[in-house]
Design an enzyme around this catalytic site. Structure first.
Site, PDB file in Angstrom:
ATOM      1  N   PRO A 164       0.828  -1.211   0.000  1.00 32.99           N
ATOM      2  CA  PRO A 164       0.000   0.000   0.000  1.00 32.99           C
ATOM      3  C   PRO A 164       0.858   1.255   0.000  1.00 32.99           C
ATOM      4  O   PRO A 164       1.876   1.333   0.672  1.00 32.99           O
ATOM      5  CB  PRO A 164      -0.796  -0.127   1.303  1.00 32.99           C
ATOM      6  CG  PRO A 164       0.115  -0.917   2.199  1.00 32.99           C
ATOM      7  CD  PRO A 164       0.827  -1.887   1.298  1.00 32.99           C
ATOM      8  N   ARG A 223      -0.808   4.812  -1.456  1.00 33.36           N
ATOM      9  CA  ARG A 223      -1.894   5.774  -1.305  1.00 33.36           C
ATOM     10  C   ARG A 223      -2.722   5.493  -0.056  1.00 33.36           C
ATOM     11  O   ARG A 223      -3.127   6.407   0.658  1.00 33.36           O
ATOM     12  CB  ARG A 223      -2.786   5.695  -2.551  1.00 33.36           C
ATOM     13  CG  ARG A 223      -3.911   6.697  -2.598  1.00 33.36           C
ATOM     14  CD  ARG A 223      -4.944   6.305  -3.654  1.00 33.36           C
ATOM     15  NE  ARG A 223      -4.374   5.797  -4.868  1.00 33.36           N
ATOM     16  CZ  ARG A 223      -4.167   6.506  -5.966  1.00 33.36           C
ATOM     17  NH1 ARG A 223      -4.503   7.770  -5.988  1.00 33.36           N
ATOM     18  NH2 ARG A 223      -3.649   5.944  -7.041  1.00 33.36           N
ATOM     19  N   ARG A 229      -3.003  15.447 -11.061  1.00 33.61           N
ATOM     20  CA  ARG A 229      -3.945  14.333 -11.172  1.00 33.61           C
ATOM     21  C   ARG A 229      -5.271  14.697 -11.856  1.00 33.61           C
ATOM     22  O   ARG A 229      -5.764  13.913 -12.671  1.00 33.61           O
ATOM     23  CB  ARG A 229      -4.218  13.715  -9.796  1.00 33.61           C
ATOM     24  CG  ARG A 229      -3.002  13.059  -9.160  1.00 33.61           C
ATOM     25  CD  ARG A 229      -3.345  12.330  -7.872  1.00 33.61           C
ATOM     26  NE  ARG A 229      -4.177  11.164  -8.133  1.00 33.61           N
ATOM     27  CZ  ARG A 229      -5.457  11.082  -7.831  1.00 33.61           C
ATOM     28  NH1 ARG A 229      -6.090  12.102  -7.262  1.00 33.61           N
ATOM     29  NH2 ARG A 229      -6.134   9.984  -8.095  1.00 33.61           N
ATOM     30  N   TYR A 262      -5.950  12.359 -15.011  1.00 39.35           N
ATOM     31  CA  TYR A 262      -6.933  11.294 -14.831  1.00 39.35           C
ATOM     32  C   TYR A 262      -8.368  11.779 -14.668  1.00 39.35           C
ATOM     33  O   TYR A 262      -9.260  10.971 -14.472  1.00 39.35           O
ATOM     34  CB  TYR A 262      -6.621  10.455 -13.577  1.00 39.35           C
ATOM     35  CG  TYR A 262      -5.202  10.041 -13.368  1.00 39.35           C
ATOM     36  CD1 TYR A 262      -4.430   9.528 -14.404  1.00 39.35           C
ATOM     37  CD2 TYR A 262      -4.613  10.132 -12.109  1.00 39.35           C
ATOM     38  CE1 TYR A 262      -3.125   9.130 -14.187  1.00 39.35           C
ATOM     39  CE2 TYR A 262      -3.314   9.733 -11.886  1.00 39.35           C
ATOM     40  CZ  TYR A 262      -2.560   9.239 -12.932  1.00 39.35           C
ATOM     41  OH  TYR A 262      -1.280   8.847 -12.727  1.00 39.35           O
ATOM     42  N   CYS A 273      -0.479  28.082 -17.554  1.00 40.30           N
ATOM     43  CA  CYS A 273      -0.909  28.441 -18.908  1.00 40.30           C
ATOM     44  C   CYS A 273      -1.437  27.228 -19.663  1.00 40.30           C
ATOM     45  O   CYS A 273      -0.915  26.857 -20.725  1.00 40.30           O
ATOM     46  CB  CYS A 273       0.254  29.075 -19.659  1.00 40.30           C
ATOM     47  SG  CYS A 273       0.868  30.578 -18.877  1.00 40.30           S
TER      48      CYS A 273
END
Length: 446
Positions: A304, A306, A343, A347, A374
């Site tokens: 593990p 995250r 992220r 995603y 930008c």
């Protein structure tokens, strides 16, 4: 329309509620809009360290480490350092008895600087450069996960002692996650396939190398997986492969690493992986498969990352600009963005956002929280915020501990934010803010 819109007087009391299982363990809110972490005012931390800033609840990290070890006795728990790594984080997980998975010579250097025990380090990654392998053999890491046939000869030539290795298998299991973070299917860059014989060939090649000792197999299905069922299928499929390879080569395997990817909640709509269900069902599936194939059970390892650190983090931003388009969207622009959290752009990841540091009495309206960079895709969140949102407001984003700082960049030459650990009523920086001098340090001036 929310309950607060129907009964405006309720807004202050509703503001004292934090969404369950989205904020760090020690986070608390009150009716005045204040947020504390481990007893420390988050507004004070923003004033002290500036914004953007990442806060890390170390009690939350320790609690997650202990929950994994308690739920899975006899199972090796290895922290996946790619989620977030610095010397302070490495020391913390070392103190909690976890192993450490690193994916490069750089991550290994951080682990070594922290004094992390080399025998508890696993070198991973689908591409290991010669420098990565040299660093691993010099440090004496406990295991190397072989991901390509090229690595076998290179590692055997570099190591000065007998190196324990695992072979990464692509078990052809789709865990149902985003395509960009699905790694257990056959048609991607990770591991060896079973159907085309490359997995069996890799085993044969390793066994032919006297300086390499094959201790087991490895697989990793992907990231942000919320269902236990794919892991059960992986355990069954991997044990079937153990049995086949064991009969062919007359060997037994000591270890089975089922990787990580255990999902957490980012929003109320998300479902986290149920650790208790995983701990009950996956070892049971492994034991049943071993009994069916008449092979001795290997030691189980999980990785593990995250699930250890993701929920421990809070990202802080300061509102810089508010653009209200008549008849259109309201854009709330902050002083960070895709350079510190790519992220959402990569995603489509979603986050809640909370205004902190002042009473909130205005009605909530949908806004688009955007970054300073930008790119039209530099969008951090689409969320409801108070309609009186204005420059200077402080925003807090939970579930910010994993794959944000570790994927940060210097786009537009913006320095990466600091990471501040908070525990027991005090705070201390783990990583300082990147300065303009840091950005210029690598320049070669003629």
């Amino acid at each position: 329309m929310t309950l607060g819109d129907l009964v405006p007087s309720l807004r202050t009391s509703l503001n004292a509620r934090l969404e369950p299982n989205l904020w760090p363990l020690t986070a608390r809110a009150d009716c005045a809009g204040e947020l504390t972490l481990a007893g420390v005012s988050v507004g004070h931390l923003a004033a002290l360290h500036g914004t953007p800033t990442y806060l890390l609840d170390t009690e939350h990290v320790r609690d997650r480490c202990r929950r994994y070890r308690a739920a899975l006795p006899g199972t090796e728990v290895i922290y996946a350092g790619k989620a977030f790594l610095c010397t302070g984080m490495a020391r913390l997980v070392a103190e909690e008895g976890l192993g450490l998975d690193v994916s490069s010579a750089g991550e290994l250097a951080v682990a070594r600087a922290a004094g992390f025990p080399a025998e508890r380090i696993v070198l991973h990654g689908n591409v290991k450069t010669a420098e990565d392998l040299k660093a691993a053999t010099t440090a004496g890491v406990g295991r190397v996960v072989i991901d390509s046939t090229d690595e076998i000869d290179q590692l055997a030539a570099l190591t000065r002692h007998r190196q324990d290795v695992l072979i990464r298998i692509a078990p052809d299991i789709d865990a149902g996650t985003h395509r960009a973070v699905t790694t257990g299917t056959a048609d991607q860059k990770f591991g060896f396939r079973v159907a085309d014989g490359t997995a069996a060939d890799a085993v044969r090649r390793v066994l032919e190398q006297p300086r390499l000792r094959l201790v087991g197999l490895h697989c990793h299905l992907g990231s942000q997986i919320s269902s236990v069922a794919p892991y059960e299928r992986a355990a069954e499929r991997m044990i079937g492969l153990y049995a086949e390879l064991g009969r062919r080569h007359r060997i037994t395997f000591d270890q089975l690493n089922l990787g990580g990817g255990h999902g957490i909640r980012y929003t109320d709509a998300d479902r986290a992986l149920d650790l208790a269900a995983y701990a009950e069902r996956v070892p049971a599936a492994l034991r049943a498969a071993c009994a069916a194939h008449r092979v001795p059970p290997p030691r189980l390892s999980v990785e593990p990352g995250r699930a250890i650190v993701g929920g421990a983090g809070i990202a802080l931003y300061r509102v810089a600009v508010v653009k209200r388009r008549p008849g259109g969207r309201t854009f709330v622009a902050v002083d960070g963005g895709m350079s510190d959290n790519p992220r959402p752009a990569l995603y489509g990841s979603r986050y809640p956002v909370r205004v902190i540091g002042r009473p909130l009495r205005a009605a909530y309206r949908p806004v688009t929280v955007v970054g300073r960079h930008c790119e039209a895709g530099d969008v951090l969140a689409e969320v409801p915020l108070p309609e009186d949102i204005h420059p200077g407001d402080l925003l807090a984003v939970p579930a910010a501990g994993a794959y944000q700082y570790s994927m940060a960049s210097n786009y537009n030459m913006v320095g990466r934010p600091p990471v501040v650990a908070v525990a027991d009523g005090a705070s201390h920086p783990l990583l300082r803010r990147e300065s303009e001098a840091d950005l210029l340090a690598r320049e070669v001036c003629e």
